[in-house]
Design an enzyme around this catalytic site. Sequence first.
Site, PDB file in Angstrom:
ATOM      1  N   CYS A 121      -3.789 -17.107 -24.159  1.00 43.99           N
ATOM      2  CA  CYS A 121      -2.910 -18.259 -24.378  1.00 43.99           C
ATOM      3  C   CYS A 121      -1.477 -18.070 -23.899  1.00 43.99           C
ATOM      4  O   CYS A 121      -0.978 -18.907 -23.143  1.00 43.99           O
ATOM      5  CB  CYS A 121      -2.911 -18.679 -25.841  1.00 43.99           C
ATOM      6  SG  CYS A 121      -4.258 -18.057 -26.822  1.00 43.99           S
ATOM      7  N   ARG A 150      -9.412  -5.978 -27.280  1.00 47.19           N
ATOM      8  CA  ARG A 150      -9.147  -6.085 -28.720  1.00 47.19           C
ATOM      9  C   ARG A 150      -9.677  -4.824 -29.373  1.00 47.19           C
ATOM     10  O   ARG A 150     -10.842  -4.467 -29.158  1.00 47.19           O
ATOM     11  CB  ARG A 150      -9.863  -7.303 -29.317  1.00 47.19           C
ATOM     12  CG  ARG A 150      -9.320  -8.605 -28.789  1.00 47.19           C
ATOM     13  CD  ARG A 150     -10.040  -9.773 -29.411  1.00 47.19           C
ATOM     14  NE  ARG A 150      -9.576 -11.018 -28.791  1.00 47.19           N
ATOM     15  CZ  ARG A 150     -10.049 -12.216 -29.077  1.00 47.19           C
ATOM     16  NH1 ARG A 150     -10.983 -12.332 -29.994  1.00 47.19           N
ATOM     17  NH2 ARG A 150      -9.587 -13.283 -28.477  1.00 47.19           N
ATOM     18  N   GLN A 168     -13.426 -13.511 -21.636  1.00 49.52           N
ATOM     19  CA  GLN A 168     -13.527 -14.763 -22.381  1.00 49.52           C
ATOM     20  C   GLN A 168     -13.641 -15.910 -21.388  1.00 49.52           C
ATOM     21  O   GLN A 168     -12.862 -15.961 -20.432  1.00 49.52           O
ATOM     22  CB  GLN A 168     -12.244 -14.961 -23.181  1.00 49.52           C
ATOM     23  CG  GLN A 168     -12.427 -14.854 -24.657  1.00 49.52           C
ATOM     24  CD  GLN A 168     -11.160 -15.223 -25.390  1.00 49.52           C
ATOM     25  OE1 GLN A 168     -10.055 -15.172 -24.861  1.00 49.52           O
ATOM     26  NE2 GLN A 168     -11.319 -15.605 -26.628  1.00 49.52           N
ATOM     27  N   ASP A 170     -12.427 -18.796 -21.247  1.00 53.21           N
ATOM     28  CA  ASP A 170     -11.391 -19.493 -21.997  1.00 53.21           C
ATOM     29  C   ASP A 170     -10.940 -20.769 -21.295  1.00 53.21           C
ATOM     30  O   ASP A 170     -11.148 -20.925 -20.091  1.00 53.21           O
ATOM     31  CB  ASP A 170     -10.189 -18.534 -22.100  1.00 53.21           C
ATOM     32  CG  ASP A 170      -9.406 -18.743 -23.381  1.00 53.21           C
ATOM     33  OD1 ASP A 170      -9.678 -19.720 -24.087  1.00 53.21           O
ATOM     34  OD2 ASP A 170      -8.520 -17.910 -23.660  1.00 53.21           O
ATOM     35  N   HIS A 172      -7.506 -23.784 -21.933  1.00 47.69           N
ATOM     36  CA  HIS A 172      -6.499 -24.420 -22.774  1.00 47.69           C
ATOM     37  C   HIS A 172      -6.309 -25.829 -22.267  1.00 47.69           C
ATOM     38  O   HIS A 172      -6.167 -26.043 -21.066  1.00 47.69           O
ATOM     39  CB  HIS A 172      -5.198 -23.611 -22.743  1.00 47.69           C
ATOM     40  CG  HIS A 172      -5.369 -22.268 -23.381  1.00 47.69           C
ATOM     41  ND1 HIS A 172      -5.500 -21.116 -22.657  1.00 47.69           N
ATOM     42  CD2 HIS A 172      -5.492 -21.921 -24.689  1.00 47.69           C
ATOM     43  CE1 HIS A 172      -5.689 -20.104 -23.503  1.00 47.69           C
ATOM     44  NE2 HIS A 172      -5.689 -20.561 -24.729  1.00 47.69           N
ATOM     45  N   LYS A 252     -10.269 -24.605 -36.689  1.00 45.20           N
ATOM     46  CA  LYS A 252     -11.210 -24.499 -35.571  1.00 45.20           C
ATOM     47  C   LYS A 252     -12.615 -24.965 -35.922  1.00 45.20           C
ATOM     48  O   LYS A 252     -12.997 -25.007 -37.088  1.00 45.20           O
ATOM     49  CB  LYS A 252     -11.265 -23.048 -35.081  1.00 45.20           C
ATOM     50  CG  LYS A 252     -11.643 -22.068 -36.175  1.00 45.20           C
ATOM     51  CD  LYS A 252     -11.771 -20.644 -35.633  1.00 45.20           C
ATOM     52  CE  LYS A 252     -12.273 -19.729 -36.732  1.00 45.20           C
ATOM     53  NZ  LYS A 252     -12.733 -18.442 -36.270  1.00 45.20           N
ATOM     54  N   HIS A 298      -7.445 -24.722 -27.736  1.00 43.67           N
ATOM     55  CA  HIS A 298      -8.007 -23.474 -27.209  1.00 43.67           C
ATOM     56  C   HIS A 298      -9.518 -23.623 -27.335  1.00 43.67           C
ATOM     57  O   HIS A 298      -9.983 -24.046 -28.390  1.00 43.67           O
ATOM     58  CB  HIS A 298      -7.608 -22.265 -28.051  1.00 43.67           C
ATOM     59  CG  HIS A 298      -6.152 -22.126 -28.332  1.00 43.67           C
ATOM     60  ND1 HIS A 298      -5.390 -21.123 -27.794  1.00 43.67           N
ATOM     61  CD2 HIS A 298      -5.312 -22.856 -29.111  1.00 43.67           C
ATOM     62  CE1 HIS A 298      -4.153 -21.224 -28.238  1.00 43.67           C
ATOM     63  NE2 HIS A 298      -4.067 -22.269 -29.044  1.00 43.67           N
TER      64      HIS A 298
HETATM   65 ZN    ZN Z   1      -5.936 -19.611 -26.524  1.00 44.31          ZN
END
Ligand code: ZN
Length: 422
Positions: A121, A150, A168, A170, A172, A252, A298
């Site tokens: 992000c 992580r 990920q 991912d 946004h 979420k 996200h």
């Molecule tokens: Zn994010």
Amino acid sequence: MLTRIYGTAFGSEEELKEYLRRMEEAKARDHRKLGKELDLFSLHQEGPGFPFFHPKGMVIMNKLIEFWRKEHIKRGYVEIKTPMILDRDLWMRSGHWDHYKENMYFTEIDDAPFAVKPMNCPGGILVYKNDIHSYRELPLRMAELGFVHRHERSGALHGLMRVRAFTQDDAHIYCTPEQIKEEIKAIMELDRYVYQDVFGFKYHVELSTRPEDSMGDPELWDLAELRLREALEETGTAYKLNPGDGAFYGPKIDFHLEDCIGRTWQCGTIQLDFQMPEKFDMAYIGSDGLEHRPVMLHRTVLGSLERFMGILIENYAGAFPYWLAPVQVKILQVSSEFAEYTAGLKKKLEDVGIRIETDLRDEKLGKKIRDAQLQKVPYMLVIGAREAEEGTVSVRDRSKGDLGSMSQESFIDFLKAEFNPL
Ligand code: ZN
């Protein structure tokens, strides 16, 4: 002296049997075992929690990425790529330093503190802020295959399912408050298509609300939770409520897939966030010519590509569907006299994009078939005197067995009818 004893009890003999059957089934499908047998990936002491992908594992990974990219382009996403290591100040500003530091890795560059990204992000926000945006550009959907690290305790590591570095899938989405609901619905439809239509999973949805260590204005939290609930209710999606289980920056929706032996895996997530846009002073110019704050969503669909591959290995017990199979067709040559025919056939199939291996070993046909079966190759082509003379192939399906003889052209047409979302 105290001794702790654990036990599992069942209501009936039948339930116990079913449980034991599932345990056996899970053991046979273990992705660490199959990953080794099918030569997909390996794990080494030199990189605890950091899987190594082999050529066949990379075929699957790249096919997943190709599919991911195609679906996102079709649904109006653009793609970005942001750095893996960024200045520590950025992570202080984003709140990760306060809320997520225990899970992060740190380093130094030119004596200044830096961090390895655990999430994409903040980097994505810098890309957004690099330009002035108009309301006409919104919703702006920026996807990123972000490689994140992580920290996990070494005891928690498990094959591809729990690792310390992963990709990920991912994205946004920056939008106006009015656009939130439609964007959430569109993501839910993408998830449904991917989980159900493409991979054949059943799934259920959970809504997680404000945790104790939440960041930001409680009123914005209420609004965010309301929007998620509305999207779920308007699409008639049944969901389970997890009070207090949201991310530190927003509530979420999580998607939990059920595999073919009834286990569930959390994969996709949609998080609604009013906090990061505040922290990073993000803006767009509205139709009134004034600056407004965008809302940030996200979301991931597969979650982690590495973990998703682990789930697929176990779900399919290594027998990947045709479009994902590292080797789609294996040519089993009965004798080296047919080398010329085999080479011509291989070239012809490769020219139309089929992934081929040939077994030219000096072994009995039975052994060649057995080995190809163990590698779970979808189709085997037996090449002997009759095939070489008639210009045909003798086709074996890994689950149905002998399909008989076909001309090379009809075999290629036959493969074209295989399910392929690419
Ligand atoms: Zn994010």
